[in-house]
Motif scaffolding. Structure first.
Motif, PDB file in Angstrom:
ATOM      1  N   ASP A  14      45.351  32.475  47.482  1.00  0.00           N
ATOM      2  CA  ASP A  14      45.506  33.926  47.570  1.00  0.00           C
ATOM      3  C   ASP A  14      44.600  34.552  46.516  1.00  0.00           C
ATOM      4  OD1 ASP A  14      47.225  33.951  49.680  1.00  0.00           O
ATOM      5  OD2 ASP A  14      49.035  34.001  48.473  1.00  0.00           O
ATOM      6  N   LYS A 436      49.595  43.991  49.861  1.00  0.00           N
ATOM      7  CA  LYS A 436      50.558  44.027  50.956  1.00  0.00           C
ATOM      8  C   LYS A 436      50.369  42.819  51.862  1.00  0.00           C
ATOM      9  CE  LYS A 436      50.059  46.955  54.414  1.00  0.00           C
ATOM     10  NZ  LYS A 436      50.024  48.207  55.212  1.00  0.00           N
ATOM     11  N   ALA A 439      51.656  39.698  50.010  1.00  0.00           N
ATOM     12  CA  ALA A 439      53.117  39.658  49.957  1.00  0.00           C
ATOM     13  C   ALA A 439      53.699  39.224  51.297  1.00  0.00           C
ATOM     14  CB  ALA A 439      53.655  41.029  49.549  1.00  0.00           C
ATOM     15  N   ALA A 440      53.098  39.720  52.385  1.00  0.00           N
ATOM     16  CA  ALA A 440      53.576  39.329  53.710  1.00  0.00           C
ATOM     17  C   ALA A 440      53.347  37.842  53.953  1.00  0.00           C
ATOM     18  CB  ALA A 440      52.875  40.157  54.776  1.00  0.00           C
ATOM     19  N   ARG A 441      52.204  37.317  53.509  1.00  0.00           N
ATOM     20  CA  ARG A 441      51.918  35.895  53.679  1.00  0.00           C
ATOM     21  C   ARG A 441      52.890  35.047  52.882  1.00  0.00           C
ATOM     22  NH1 ARG A 441      45.849  34.334  52.637  1.00  0.00           N
ATOM     23  NH2 ARG A 441      46.767  32.318  53.097  1.00  0.00           N
ATOM     24  N   ARG A 442      53.178  35.473  51.658  1.00  0.00           N
ATOM     25  CA  ARG A 442      54.099  34.690  50.837  1.00  0.00           C
ATOM     26  C   ARG A 442      55.508  34.698  51.421  1.00  0.00           C
ATOM     27  NH1 ARG A 442      52.872  34.866  44.348  1.00  0.00           N
ATOM     28  NH2 ARG A 442      50.812  33.860  44.485  1.00  0.00           N
ATOM     29  N   ARG A 443      55.907  35.843  51.938  1.00  0.00           N
ATOM     30  CA  ARG A 443      57.236  35.894  52.569  1.00  0.00           C
ATOM     31  C   ARG A 443      57.282  34.962  53.770  1.00  0.00           C
ATOM     32  NH1 ARG A 443      56.850  41.515  51.679  1.00  0.00           N
ATOM     33  NH2 ARG A 443      56.238  41.834  53.861  1.00  0.00           N
ATOM     34  N   GLY A 444      56.181  34.934  54.537  1.00  0.00           N
ATOM     35  CA  GLY A 444      56.141  34.045  55.693  1.00  0.00           C
ATOM     36  C   GLY A 444      56.197  32.585  55.307  1.00  0.00           C
ATOM     37  N   ARG A 445      55.516  32.215  54.183  1.00  0.00           N
ATOM     38  CA  ARG A 445      55.514  30.820  53.751  1.00  0.00           C
ATOM     39  C   ARG A 445      56.860  30.399  53.176  1.00  0.00           C
ATOM     40  NH1 ARG A 445      50.018  31.762  51.725  1.00  0.00           N
ATOM     41  NH2 ARG A 445      50.883  32.181  49.666  1.00  0.00           N
ATOM     42  N   SER A 446      57.572  31.370  52.532  1.00  0.00           N
ATOM     43  CA  SER A 446      58.822  31.013  51.851  1.00  0.00           C
ATOM     44  C   SER A 446      60.036  31.164  52.746  1.00  0.00           C
ATOM     45  CB  SER A 446      59.012  31.894  50.606  1.00  0.00           C
ATOM     46  OG  SER A 446      59.107  33.265  50.971  1.00  0.00           O
ATOM     47  N   ARG A 447      59.860  31.695  53.979  1.00  0.00           N
ATOM     48  CA  ARG A 447      61.008  31.894  54.859  1.00  0.00           C
ATOM     49  C   ARG A 447      61.551  30.532  55.299  1.00  0.00           C
ATOM     50  NH1 ARG A 447      58.739  34.963  58.464  1.00  0.00           N
ATOM     51  NH2 ARG A 447      59.294  36.894  57.371  1.00  0.00           N
TER      52      ARG A 447
END
Length: 458
Positions: A14, A436, A439-447
């Motif tokens: 990132d 933004k 942050a969206a990518r990290r949320r997707g990886r950590s879901r």
């Protein structure tokens, strides 16, 4: 052969590539880095700061430009998450949003910056002198030089086109006198291959050259200079240490004519668009001239005044009323040399009179146009531009910092002329869009993923 440093096989981080380290690139870099992400900041010149580094004061507050800029350049230079590549150019970009593969050429400085302490002894002893581009050719620099005393990084580079060692295989004074042996005449360009997830373009702007305007002497009439050259005369770090003196003979000019809309708003001969900042910086320069030369008289030829920012109109009014700058509504038709003065022929459409002024100095406010680097970057990244070369954003109103190519953003004067506050705001906007996405990518990886449930029995 140039050396190569490659991380092409590493997983895509990132990380953000920012091209251009003027005030826009630096603001975007600081915003992204302060949010905890890595930044690769590439600048073609040896040091950062861009056009703002050449200014004296800023409008409408008349704050010192260096006082605003220097803390930011120092912060960028020391930030642990910003990797600074000056004297470098992006040569190729492949891939897509989230995984761009970038090829960067770092030009040889012929000085080992890891060894160099920035003592300045090499510049002091160098016998080679050439006109300084940073000083708009009104001052000189050495063949080994830094752009300015406040340069970040404060490391010199050698100009091989003017260095006596490269031209005649003689001299070498800088290498002989360097106390740490940092001068390396055999240094080669370095090719760096990196991967990044997003790109912000902040290439800045250029000035429409006086050579394109024969009505204003075509750049050949002595004591006719552009507005950026006058900024250097006003600057305390400039060639005259802040004293307003004519380039031809060093005399203090008693009458100065400022010409606005030079090359702008002229679809027949030059560029059709308004350059947006000329009204304000002309008022600033006329005001500062009156502060430096109390008995001097300033004249401003203008079409109309476009001062739409906060406090801008009041600032121009103060120039007229408090500083007694004479504003003449009309265009200049011709100027030429007569004796040791520059004769300006123009019109005052409010009084319906023809005007002739014998000036000691003429300052032309030229149109702003895209930096040559903008066209190259647009071709490389397959980005659309308008007929003048400015990069087109996805939507000027709803998405002003996004380009049609996902993952590529623009900041500052990549899309058109703008002042410093608007540039900083747009740079922060571009950084916010990148954050933004991250942050969206990290949320997707950590879901968390749910295991498949057992089939329900009949």
């Amino acid at each position: 052969m140039p050396e190569t440093r490659s991380v092409a096989d590493a997983p895509s981080p990132d990380r953000v590539l920012i091209v251009g380290a003027g005030i826009a690139g630096m603001q975007a870099a600081l915003d992204v880095a302060d949010a905890g992400y890595d930044v690769l900041l590439v600048e073609r010149r040896p040091s950062i700061g861009g056009r703002m580094a050449q200014l004296s004061e800023t409008f409408p507050t008349l704050d010192c430009a260096q006082c605003i800029l220097t803390p930011r350049t120092v912060e960028v230079g020391h930030h642990e998450r910003i990797e600074l590549l000056t004297h470098s150019e992006v040569e190729a970009v492949e891939g897509e949003m989230g995984d761009f593969r970038v090829r960067i050429r770092r030009h040889a400085a012929y000085v080992d910056w890891d060894l160099c302490t920035g003592c300045g002894l090499c510049q002091e002893k160098c016998p080679g002198r050439v006109p300084s581009e940073f000083e708009r050719d009104m001052g000189e620099r050495k063949a080994i030089y830094t752009l300015s005393p406040q340069a970040v990084p404060n490391k010199p580079v050698i100009d091989p086109e003017h260095c006596i060692h490269f031209l005649r295989d003689r001299c070498g004074a800088c290498a002989k006198l360097c106390p740490v042996g940092a001068v390396d005449f055999e240094q080669q360009d370095t090719i760096i291959e990196e991967r990044c997830a997003a790109i912000i373009l902040a290439p800045g702007y250029d000035l429409y050259g006086l050579e394109h305007m024969p009505e204003y002497g075509g750049g050949n009439v002595p004591d006719v200079i552009d507005a950026l050259a006058f900024e250097r005369l006003l600057s305390s770090s400039g060639p005259t240490a802040g004293q307003v003196r004519r380039p031809s003979d060093g005399k203090v000019p008693r009458e100065v004519v400022f010409i606005q809309c030079a090359g702008s708003r002229d679809p027949q001969e030059h560029l059709p668009y308004c350059s947006k900042i000329c009204c304000m910086y002309t008022a600033k320069q006329a005001t500062l001239y009156r502060h430096r030369v109390h008995k001097g008289q300033a004249y401003v030829f203008y079409i109309d005044i476009r001062a739409s920012g906060k406090g801008y109109d009041e600032f121009t009014q103060r120039a007229m009323e408090d500083e007694r700058v004479i504003y003449l509504r009309g265009k200049v038709s011709r100027l030429f040399r007569r004796g040791d003065q520059v004769v300006v022929w123009g019109a005052d459409t409010l009084s319906n009179r023809q005007i002739e002024i014998s000036a000691d100095l003429v300052v032309v406010a030229p149109a702003l146009q895209p930096h040559p680097e903008t066209a190259r970057l647009a071709r490389m990244l397959r980005l659309p531009t308008d007929e003048h070369g400015w990069i087109l954003s996805r939507d000027a109103n709803a998405h002003p910092v996004e380009t049609p190519r996902p993952g590529v953003y623009v900041a500052g004067a990549a899309t058109g002329p703008m002042d410093i506050p608007e540039t900083v705001a747009q740079a922060s906007g571009a950084a916010a869009q990148v954050l933004k996405r991250f942050a969206a990518r990290r949320r997707g990886r950590s879901r968390p993923t749910c295991p498949p449930s057992d089939p329900t029995p009949d």
